[in-house]
Write a protein that holds these residues in place. Structure first.
Motif, PDB file in Angstrom:
ATOM      1  N   THR A   1       0.836  -1.190   0.000  1.00 47.53           N
ATOM      2  CA  THR A   1       0.000   0.000   0.000  1.00 47.53           C
ATOM      3  C   THR A   1       0.874   1.244   0.000  1.00 47.53           C
ATOM      4  OG1 THR A   1      -0.079   0.055   2.411  1.00 47.53           O
ATOM      5  CG2 THR A   1      -1.772  -1.242   1.284  1.00 47.53           C
TER       6      THR A   1
ATOM      7  N   ALA B   1       0.812   3.618   1.972  1.00 48.84           N
ATOM      8  CA  ALA B   1       1.197   3.951   3.342  1.00 48.84           C
ATOM      9  C   ALA B   1       2.445   3.171   3.764  1.00 48.84           C
ATOM     10  CB  ALA B   1       0.044   3.654   4.293  1.00 48.84           C
ATOM     11  N   VAL B   2       2.500   1.887   3.404  1.00 47.92           N
ATOM     12  CA  VAL B   2       3.664   1.068   3.750  1.00 47.92           C
ATOM     13  C   VAL B   2       4.902   1.567   3.005  1.00 47.92           C
ATOM     14  CG1 VAL B   2       4.651  -1.247   3.617  1.00 47.92           C
ATOM     15  CG2 VAL B   2       2.267  -0.953   4.286  1.00 47.92           C
TER      16      VAL B   2
ATOM     17  N   ALA C   1       5.421   4.575   1.965  1.00 45.61           N
ATOM     18  CA  ALA C   1       5.808   5.848   2.574  1.00 45.61           C
ATOM     19  C   ALA C   1       6.594   5.611   3.860  1.00 45.61           C
ATOM     20  CB  ALA C   1       4.564   6.686   2.850  1.00 45.61           C
ATOM     21  N   ASN C   2       6.196   4.588   4.634  1.00 51.20           N
ATOM     22  CA  ASN C   2       6.928   4.270   5.863  1.00 51.20           C
ATOM     23  C   ASN C   2       8.339   3.766   5.550  1.00 51.20           C
ATOM     24  OD1 ASN C   2       4.820   4.969   7.563  1.00 51.20           O
ATOM     25  ND2 ASN C   2       3.930   2.902   7.555  1.00 51.20           N
ATOM     26  N   LEU C   3       8.474   2.952   4.486  1.00 54.94           N
ATOM     27  CA  LEU C   3       9.803   2.475   4.083  1.00 54.94           C
ATOM     28  C   LEU C   3      10.693   3.631   3.666  1.00 54.94           C
ATOM     29  CD1 LEU C   3       8.960  -0.733   1.991  1.00 54.94           C
ATOM     30  CD2 LEU C   3      10.236  -0.650   4.138  1.00 54.94           C
TER      31      LEU C   3
ATOM     32  N   ALA D   1      10.431   6.738   4.549  1.00 54.10           N
ATOM     33  CA  ALA D   1      10.747   7.584   5.708  1.00 54.10           C
ATOM     34  C   ALA D   1      11.779   6.916   6.604  1.00 54.10           C
ATOM     35  CB  ALA D   1       9.472   7.876   6.484  1.00 54.10           C
ATOM     36  N   LYS D   2      11.707   5.576   6.735  1.00 58.19           N
ATOM     37  CA  LYS D   2      12.643   4.856   7.598  1.00 58.19           C
ATOM     38  C   LYS D   2      14.080   5.044   7.140  1.00 58.19           C
ATOM     39  CE  LYS D   2      13.845   0.203   9.187  1.00 58.19           C
ATOM     40  NZ  LYS D   2      13.495  -1.245   9.114  1.00 58.19           N
ATOM     41  N   TYR D   3      14.294   5.021   5.835  1.00 61.44           N
ATOM     42  CA  TYR D   3      15.645   5.144   5.282  1.00 61.44           C
ATOM     43  C   TYR D   3      15.933   6.564   4.761  1.00 61.44           C
ATOM     44  CZ  TYR D   3      15.729   0.057   5.525  1.00 61.44           C
ATOM     45  OH  TYR D   3      15.691  -1.239   5.974  1.00 61.44           O
ATOM     46  N   HIS D   4      15.078   7.516   5.139  1.00 61.23           N
ATOM     47  CA  HIS D   4      15.257   8.941   4.772  1.00 61.23           C
ATOM     48  C   HIS D   4      15.244   9.145   3.262  1.00 61.23           C
ATOM     49  CE1 HIS D   4      16.292   9.592   8.990  1.00 61.23           C
ATOM     50  NE2 HIS D   4      17.171   8.611   8.891  1.00 61.23           N
TER      51      HIS D   4
ATOM     52  N   ASP E   1      12.660   9.889   1.602  1.00 62.93           N
ATOM     53  CA  ASP E   1      11.663  10.899   1.264  1.00 62.93           C
ATOM     54  C   ASP E   1      12.208  12.319   1.393  1.00 62.93           C
ATOM     55  OD1 ASP E   1      11.982  10.681   3.987  1.00 62.93           O
ATOM     56  OD2 ASP E   1       9.865  11.016   4.461  1.00 62.93           O
TER      57      ASP E   1
END
Length: 309
Positions: A42, A44-45, A47-49, A51-54, A56
């Motif tokens: 998705t 959202a997932v 986007a989280n990946l 953001a986790k590794y910067h 974005d």
């Protein structure tokens, strides 16, 4: 000499900085990304990946974040080997590549220099033609052909050696023989040809003729007078050759399933693992620069005509 060493040492810093900068932006410009092969997720997932590794963040901010980590000795997490950092993967793979590379280059130097000297002393003889034929074969046939042929002959057909593995397996040091032989043949070929050509030139020089006129024996002339000058092209070649072998031969490590740095580089390139690719580039660059620096210093000891003012 001291000032030369200091200047060259300082020049290493901007060189590595330029390599890191170019490597970072060139890799990011390539199509795809480290999460392109993930199963459908998705937004959202994803986007989280990111953001986790910067991932974005703006590219310039990502660059300075990575550069700050490099200055601290932290190359970051691996995107595809999620349980390991780049430092851990390099620490695990680099020693294996060093063992493989140093073994291969050591054997190649001993055999290549010896064969080149003999070939030069017996120019246009059967020995000379044999050595040069082997050298041409080693240069012409790529390692991805030599490796499987040796594997087929000695591992599959004769069953003398294992097909793959490393020295920590049940086969022990036998696992080194085939990959070392594959790497040695190509390096032997170049070293033998360089030594032969350089030795022929030195043997025709005036100071060698003067040594012969004084009645010196041929072994004394070769090892005391001619060998230093004849080794200069070989020393120049050894800098990048040793760096290539020490950091891992990608093809050979892939063929024989050796857990070295080359194997990690292949996987990271295929999976767009940005941090792992950058880590291997940095390690390779530092080793290459350091070995070329050592070669420049060695030149001064081999050739007294060279000045480091």
């Amino acid at each position: 000499m001291g000032r030369f060493v200091l200047r060259r040492s300082i020049s290493i810093i901007p060189t590595v900085f330029i390599i890191i900068t170019l490597g970072f932006f060139i890799i990011r410009a390539a199509p795809g990304g480290p999460f392109s092969r993930e199963k459908a997720v998705t937004p959202a997932v994803m986007a989280n990946l990111m953001a986790k590794y910067h991932m974005d963040e703006p590219l310039v901010k990502q660059y300075f974040r990575f550069l700050g980590g490099v200055l601290k000795g932290d190359l970051g997490p691996s995107f595809t080997n999620k349980d390991f950092s780049v430092n851990e993967l390099i620490a695990a793979g680099l020693p294996n590549s060093i063992i493989l590379g140093t073994t291969a280059i050591s054997i190649a130097v001993i055999l290549g220099v010896t064969a080149g000297i003999i070939s030069a002393l017996r120019q246009n003889s059967a020995v000379d033609y044999t050595v040069m034929s082997v050298a041409v074969t080693g240069i012409s046939v790529p390692t991805f052909v030599i490796g499987p042929v040796l594997m087929l002959a000695f591992a599959v057909t004769l069953k003398w050696l294992p097909t793959s593995g490393w020295i920590d397996s049940r086969h022990g040091l036998k696992t080194l023989i085939l990959p070392v032989a594959t790497l040695t043949l190509a390096q032997f070929a170049y070293i033998a040809r360089l030594t032969r050509a350089s030795m022929l030139e030195v043997l025709r020089s005036d100071y060698v003729r003067a040594a012969r006129a004084k009645g010196l024996s041929m072994p004394v002339i070769i090892f005391k007078h001619a060998l230093k000058g004849a080794c200069l092209p070989v020393v120049s070649y050894l800098g990048p050759a040793m760096a290539e072998l020490i950091t891992g031969s990608v093809v050979v490590e892939r063929i024989f399933a050796i857990p070295g740095l080359g194997m990690h580089f292949v996987r990271s390139a295929a999976n767009r693992d940005y941090t792992m690719i950058m880590g291997t580039i940095i390690v390779y660059s530092v080793i290459l620069i350091a070995l070329n620096f050592i070669v420049d210093i060695a030149y001064g000891f081999l050739d007294p005509r060279i000045s480091y003012k």
